[in-house]
Write an enzyme that holds these catalytic residues in place. Structure first.
Site, PDB file in Angstrom:
ATOM      1  N   CYS A   2       1.851 -18.812   0.225  1.00 33.40           N
ATOM      2  CA  CYS A   2       1.406 -20.236  -0.106  1.00 33.40           C
ATOM      3  C   CYS A   2      -0.176 -20.301   0.538  1.00 33.40           C
ATOM      4  O   CYS A   2      -0.059 -20.266   1.703  1.00 33.40           O
ATOM      5  CB  CYS A   2       2.083 -21.360  -0.122  1.00 33.40           C
ATOM      6  SG  CYS A   2       3.689 -21.050  -1.213  1.00 33.40           S
ATOM      7  N   ARG A  27      -2.597 -15.260  -0.725  1.00 32.32           N
ATOM      8  CA  ARG A  27      -1.419 -15.782  -0.248  1.00 32.32           C
ATOM      9  C   ARG A  27       0.014 -16.088  -1.068  1.00 32.32           C
ATOM     10  O   ARG A  27       0.858 -16.431  -0.744  1.00 32.32           O
ATOM     11  CB  ARG A  27      -1.597 -16.966   0.749  1.00 32.32           C
ATOM     12  CG  ARG A  27      -2.921 -16.942   1.668  1.00 32.32           C
ATOM     13  CD  ARG A  27      -2.930 -18.052   2.291  1.00 32.32           C
ATOM     14  NE  ARG A  27      -1.851 -18.591   2.852  1.00 32.32           N
ATOM     15  CZ  ARG A  27      -1.646 -18.101   4.387  1.00 32.32           C
ATOM     16  NH1 ARG A  27      -2.618 -17.130   5.126  1.00 32.32           N
ATOM     17  NH2 ARG A  27      -0.586 -18.628   5.006  1.00 32.32           N
ATOM     18  N   TRP A  82       3.406 -19.092  -3.670  1.00 34.67           N
ATOM     19  CA  TRP A  82       4.154 -17.644  -3.848  1.00 34.67           C
ATOM     20  C   TRP A  82       5.532 -18.266  -3.963  1.00 34.67           C
ATOM     21  O   TRP A  82       6.376 -18.700  -2.821  1.00 34.67           O
ATOM     22  CB  TRP A  82       3.957 -16.914  -2.477  1.00 34.67           C
ATOM     23  CG  TRP A  82       4.808 -15.693  -2.595  1.00 34.67           C
ATOM     24  CD1 TRP A  82       4.455 -14.374  -3.179  1.00 34.67           C
ATOM     25  CD2 TRP A  82       5.951 -15.311  -1.720  1.00 34.67           C
ATOM     26  NE1 TRP A  82       5.259 -13.508  -2.948  1.00 34.67           N
ATOM     27  CE2 TRP A  82       6.217 -14.085  -2.266  1.00 34.67           C
ATOM     28  CE3 TRP A  82       6.875 -16.046  -1.121  1.00 34.67           C
ATOM     29  CZ2 TRP A  82       7.437 -13.262  -1.577  1.00 34.67           C
ATOM     30  CZ3 TRP A  82       7.964 -15.239  -0.660  1.00 34.67           C
ATOM     31  CH2 TRP A  82       8.276 -13.645  -0.900  1.00 34.67           C
ATOM     32  N   ASN A 108       3.518 -25.336   2.487  1.00 35.08           N
ATOM     33  CA  ASN A 108       3.817 -23.655   2.604  1.00 35.08           C
ATOM     34  C   ASN A 108       4.846 -23.655   3.520  1.00 35.08           C
ATOM     35  O   ASN A 108       4.847 -24.203   4.770  1.00 35.08           O
ATOM     36  CB  ASN A 108       2.530 -23.147   3.328  1.00 35.08           C
ATOM     37  CG  ASN A 108       2.616 -21.886   3.629  1.00 35.08           C
ATOM     38  OD1 ASN A 108       3.477 -21.031   3.439  1.00 35.08           O
ATOM     39  ND2 ASN A 108       1.668 -21.272   4.353  1.00 35.08           N
ATOM     40  N   GLY A 109       5.855 -22.935   3.387  1.00 36.76           N
ATOM     41  CA  GLY A 109       7.124 -22.808   4.358  1.00 36.76           C
ATOM     42  C   GLY A 109       8.340 -22.959   3.562  1.00 36.76           C
ATOM     43  O   GLY A 109       8.365 -23.040   2.149  1.00 36.76           O
ATOM     44  N   GLU A 491       3.176   5.243   5.626  1.00 33.82           N
ATOM     45  CA  GLU A 491       2.124   4.132   5.269  1.00 33.82           C
ATOM     46  C   GLU A 491       1.554   4.570   3.909  1.00 33.82           C
ATOM     47  O   GLU A 491       1.602   3.907   3.110  1.00 33.82           O
ATOM     48  CB  GLU A 491       1.248   4.151   6.169  1.00 33.82           C
ATOM     49  CG  GLU A 491      -0.279   3.272   5.771  1.00 33.82           C
ATOM     50  CD  GLU A 491       0.186   1.964   5.336  1.00 33.82           C
ATOM     51  OE1 GLU A 491       1.209   1.506   5.811  1.00 33.82           O
ATOM     52  OE2 GLU A 491      -0.688   1.294   5.084  1.00 33.82           O
ATOM     53  N   LYS A 495       1.723   2.198   0.434  1.00 32.13           N
ATOM     54  CA  LYS A 495       0.529   1.853  -0.231  1.00 32.13           C
ATOM     55  C   LYS A 495       0.773   2.080  -1.657  1.00 32.13           C
ATOM     56  O   LYS A 495       0.188   1.277  -2.392  1.00 32.13           O
ATOM     57  CB  LYS A 495      -0.698   2.528   0.397  1.00 32.13           C
ATOM     58  CG  LYS A 495      -2.118   1.931   0.382  1.00 32.13           C
ATOM     59  CD  LYS A 495      -2.523   0.760   1.449  1.00 32.13           C
ATOM     60  CE  LYS A 495      -1.294   0.006   1.914  1.00 32.13           C
ATOM     61  NZ  LYS A 495      -1.323  -0.783   2.828  1.00 32.13           N
ATOM     62  N   GLU A 498       3.069  -0.371  -3.330  1.00 31.17           N
ATOM     63  CA  GLU A 498       2.998  -1.771  -3.463  1.00 31.17           C
ATOM     64  C   GLU A 498       1.996  -2.100  -4.330  1.00 31.17           C
ATOM     65  O   GLU A 498       1.935  -3.017  -5.046  1.00 31.17           O
ATOM     66  CB  GLU A 498       2.534  -2.367  -1.935  1.00 31.17           C
ATOM     67  CG  GLU A 498       1.224  -2.234  -1.520  1.00 31.17           C
ATOM     68  CD  GLU A 498       1.084  -2.848  -0.131  1.00 31.17           C
ATOM     69  OE1 GLU A 498       1.482  -4.230   0.083  1.00 31.17           O
ATOM     70  OE2 GLU A 498       0.701  -2.386   0.850  1.00 31.17           O
ATOM     71  N   HIS A 514      17.979  18.233   3.513  1.00 29.28           N
ATOM     72  CA  HIS A 514      19.127  17.986   3.716  1.00 29.28           C
ATOM     73  C   HIS A 514      19.702  16.761   2.650  1.00 29.28           C
ATOM     74  O   HIS A 514      20.357  15.897   3.094  1.00 29.28           O
ATOM     75  CB  HIS A 514      19.140  17.345   4.997  1.00 29.28           C
ATOM     76  CG  HIS A 514      18.972  18.254   6.264  1.00 29.28           C
ATOM     77  ND1 HIS A 514      19.657  19.577   6.604  1.00 29.28           N
ATOM     78  CD2 HIS A 514      17.695  18.530   6.954  1.00 29.28           C
ATOM     79  CE1 HIS A 514      19.151  20.053   7.465  1.00 29.28           C
ATOM     80  NE2 HIS A 514      18.046  19.362   7.654  1.00 29.28           N
ATOM     81  N   LYS A 613      -0.040 -12.049   1.034  1.00 28.10           N
ATOM     82  CA  LYS A 613      -0.681 -11.427   1.973  1.00 28.10           C
ATOM     83  C   LYS A 613      -0.089 -11.633   3.462  1.00 28.10           C
ATOM     84  O   LYS A 613       0.245 -10.846   4.257  1.00 28.10           O
ATOM     85  CB  LYS A 613      -2.218 -11.648   2.108  1.00 28.10           C
ATOM     86  CG  LYS A 613      -2.978 -11.216   3.095  1.00 28.10           C
ATOM     87  CD  LYS A 613      -3.364  -9.814   2.767  1.00 28.10           C
ATOM     88  CE  LYS A 613      -4.188  -9.077   3.902  1.00 28.10           C
ATOM     89  NZ  LYS A 613      -4.074  -7.563   3.876  1.00 28.10           N
TER      90      LYS A 613
HETATM   91  C1  AGP Z   1       0.529  -3.998   3.817  1.00 25.39           C
HETATM   92  O1  AGP Z   1      -0.208  -3.538   2.759  1.00 25.39           O
HETATM   93  C2  AGP Z   1       1.570  -4.981   3.612  1.00 25.39           C
HETATM   94  N1  AGP Z   1       1.062  -5.722   2.359  1.00 25.39           N
HETATM   95  C3  AGP Z   1       2.439  -5.529   4.471  1.00 25.39           C
HETATM   96  O2  AGP Z   1       3.112  -4.478   4.668  1.00 25.39           O
HETATM   97  C4  AGP Z   1       1.872  -6.258   5.760  1.00 25.39           C
HETATM   98  O3  AGP Z   1       1.370  -5.127   6.511  1.00 25.39           O
HETATM   99  C5  AGP Z   1       3.049  -6.755   6.439  1.00 25.39           C
HETATM  100  O4  AGP Z   1       3.614  -7.805   5.530  1.00 25.39           O
HETATM  101  C6  AGP Z   1       2.674  -7.153   7.994  1.00 25.39           C
HETATM  102  O5  AGP Z   1       1.739  -8.165   7.946  1.00 25.39           O
HETATM  103  P1  AGP Z   1       0.948  -8.627   9.244  1.00 25.39           P
HETATM  104  O6  AGP Z   1      -0.033  -7.320   9.494  1.00 25.39           O
HETATM  105  O7  AGP Z   1      -0.061  -9.554   8.733  1.00 25.39           O
HETATM  106  O8  AGP Z   1       1.772  -9.109  10.072  1.00 25.39           O
END
Ligand code: AGP
Length: 618
Positions: A2, A27, A82, A108-109, A491, A495, A498, A514, A613
């Protein structure tokens, strides 16, 4: 999680709110809305969907949203959501107005005891128009305002005594058209200070066009903002001092600048931001980590290192674990922050906890850091956002110089996080006498060379684009690697899933047989970074195993392996470097691969479904 904006001043309030929401849309983008006081009346306009839907609704309804538009609004707030409590819908969109139209709230929260508060208010005759926890806050403030306190600020303070949970709340009251009142706990609020105008936002990009003087609000504080004044009080009403920080980001740092997506722009910034993170810390053959005491006494007192982070930042932490153990011979654990607090971790005053976070606001990471502190550990935060909560609460901070990262998928922040963990590992190794002066010098050189090598990858990125155009219909993709390449694969896989929504898994090359190799069939796509000299032979066997079973294989390899035989369909060659530094380079083609797969599938690159984000809920 949010985005919130607020404005009081002479500009066209609706333009400031809408532009602010566009900047904060990363956000959350399930719905958007604004509320404002005009001619003594409290108005709410909100809509399910992205900010552009809200814009269209307001434009069609005849509102002037232009920068130059006349302003007859005395105070306004806005929100991009969100969804947590209640599905995305017009009704559940913020702002929420109280039943008798006195109070309007954006939040937000999460209000954890909303069910209990809702039943209390129902008994008092309040009816609810949404399924959200936030509406409870609006009704509760109005209840105290009309029945008990008869004072805007006092009714918010009273309501906060009942509310359990986390919040950045911005509130308007129809009887106080000259002010916005905010309350903060565990969710960010930045105040932007202008000349006869003031701003509120969840993050700096929403303010930067108007002011660079900002105040990061502390937890458990209340802000009373008019166009001429900022007053911050504690929950008991005591006025507090605050510090004004100056932000020196470019105004265009938060704009797409001609790129199709923020993610693309941010990948193209990697050479520059890696250099900005690393180069100023390397001087006269040594590494300097400002504000972090890397004395022999300090480092020798550390028996173990505990890294905590989430998502991409966690993957940077895994690389950090490998490096520190290899170079410094200090035991390191790297734990997903959401699991850390329940793991009864073995840490004490001889443990250094390294917390990695782009936003500096991720709640799981903050909770993990607090838990580590409670157990006596010292804390070092590797953070991108200056003044963020994690940066303020940790003992020491090392800032990444990535600048604002807008795309939900983290790219340049990851590369700069790697920059910091390499600096840290090298400096510790030097202080502990675990690295020869020659190696120390060579490794610093490797880091300084990275920006030009990253640029070389960007120069041939169309090769990744072509491969992705041919393979984007893949239903399942495996990333396999060994050692550092395995951590990098984790990683790469995150990527891809997501932003392209393609199922993907990262596997250690040797582990596949395995069990998981059962999933490999004709046409399964396998991407394999192979950058480690000693492990290349073993990886060749692993990719042979999958290609024999019909997999299509893309190998990402350094120049020195270019002539080597691999059982792959395609090779992407990255510049040579010491194998220890390969993840910094290998990440970029993997990010580009995820990007182009998602573009080909027509996905919303910067705002992938269900994500936000900055994740400020547990
Ligand atoms: C990354 O592409 C993500 N969207 C997510 O995993 C992110 O890295 C994670 O939520 C941590 O966020 P931060 O680095 O702001 O703590």
């Amino acid at each position: 999680m949010c985005g919130i904006v607020g404005y009081i001043g002479a500009r066209n309030t609706l333009s400031v709110l809408i532009k602010g929401l566009e900047c904060l849309e990363y956000r959350g983008y399930d719905s958007a809305g604004v509320s404002f006081i005009q001619n003594g009346k409290l108005n709410v306009i909100k809509k399910k969907g992205k900010v552009k839907e809200l814009y269209k609704l307001m434009d069609d309804s005849g509102y002037d949203l232009s920068e130059k538009g006349k302003n007859s609004i005395s105070a306004g707030i806005g929100h991009t959501r969100w969804a947590t409590h209640g599905a995305p819908s017009d009704e559940n969109s913020h702002p929420h107005m109280s039943m008798n139209g006195k109070i309007c709230v954006v939040h937000n929260g999460i209000i954890e005891n909303y069910a209990e508060l809702r039943s209390f208010l129902r008994k008092k005759g309040y009816e609810f128009a949404s399924d959200t926890d936030t509406e409870v806050a609006a009704q509760l403030i109005e209840y105290y305002y009309t029945k008990k306190e008869h004072d805007f600020e006092g009714s918010i303070r009273r309501a906060l005594q009942d509310i359990v949970g986390s919040y950045a709340l911005c509130v308007l009251c129809v009887d106080y058209p000259d002010r916005i009142i905010c309350a903060k706990k565990d969710n960010p609020i930045v105040i932007g200070i202008g000349d006869k105008e003031n701003f509120i936002a969840s993050d700096i990009p929403a303010l930067i066009e108007y002011t660079r003087d900002v105040v990061f609000m502390e937890d458990n504080c209340i802000l009373i903002m008019t166009k001429d004044s900022i007053t911050i009080k504690d929950v008991h009403g005591e006025v507090l001092d605050y510090e004004v920080a100056h932000v020196d980001w470019d105004t265009d740092a938060a704009q797409k600048g001609g790129y199709a997506h923020f993610m693309m722009k941010e990948m193209f910034e990697e050479p520059k931001v890696f250099e900005a993170t690393v180069a100023p810390r390397i001087k006269d053959g040594d590494i300097f980590l400002e504000h972090f005491p890397c004395t022999k006494e300090f480092v020798s007192n550390i028996n173990s290192i505990n890294i905590v982070a989430c998502g991409t930042a966690y993957h940077a932490g895994c690389i950090g674990k490998y490096l520190i153990e290899k170079l410094c011979r200090i035991p390191v654990t790297c734990t997903v922050a959401s699991e850390f607090i329940y793991s009864d971790p073995i840490i004490d005053e001889h443990t250094l906890t390294v917390v990695i976070s782009q936003s500096g606001e991720t709640l799981d990471t903050r909770n993990a850091m607090r838990e580590a502190k409670n157990r006596g550990s010292q804390t070092l935060a590797i953070v991108n956002v200056i003044g963020s909560t994690i940066a303020r609460e940790s003992d020491y901070v090392l800032y990444t110089a990535a600048g604002p990262e807008i795309s939900v998928a983290s790219t340049k922040a990851y590369t700069t996080q790697l920059g910091c963990v390499y600096l840290l590992a090298l400096k510790f190794a030097k202080v502990l006498g675990k690295i020869t002066p020659e190696k120390y010098a060579d490794y610093q050189y490797e880091l300084l060379e990275m920006p030009s090598k990253l640029q070389k990858i960007l120069d041939v990125q169309d090769r990744i684009q072509r491969f992705a155009s041919a393979e984007y219909n893949a239903e399942s993709i495996f990333f396999i690697g060994r050692g550092l390449d395995y951590y990098l694969s984790m990683e790469a896989s995150l990527k891809l899933k997501e932003i392209s929504y393609i199922h993907s898994e990262a596997y250690a090359g040797g582990e596949l047989k395995h069990g998981t190799i059962a999933l490999i069939e004709d046409g399964t796509l396998v991407v394999s970074p192979i950058t480690q000299d000693e492990l290349a032979g073993k990886m060749e066997s692993n990719i042979k195993e999958v290609s024999t079973r019909g997999a299509t294989v893309l190998a990402i390899i350094p120049e020195r392996f270019a002539e080597r035989e691999f059982s792959c369909n395609e090779k992407f060659i990255i510049p040579d470097c010491d194998e220890l530094f390969a993840p910094i380079l290998t990440a970029l083609p993997c990010q580009l691969f995820a990007y182009y797969m998602a573009v080909n599938k027509g996905c919303d690159i910067d705002k992938p479904r269900n994500l936000a984000k900055s994740v400020t809920v547990e």
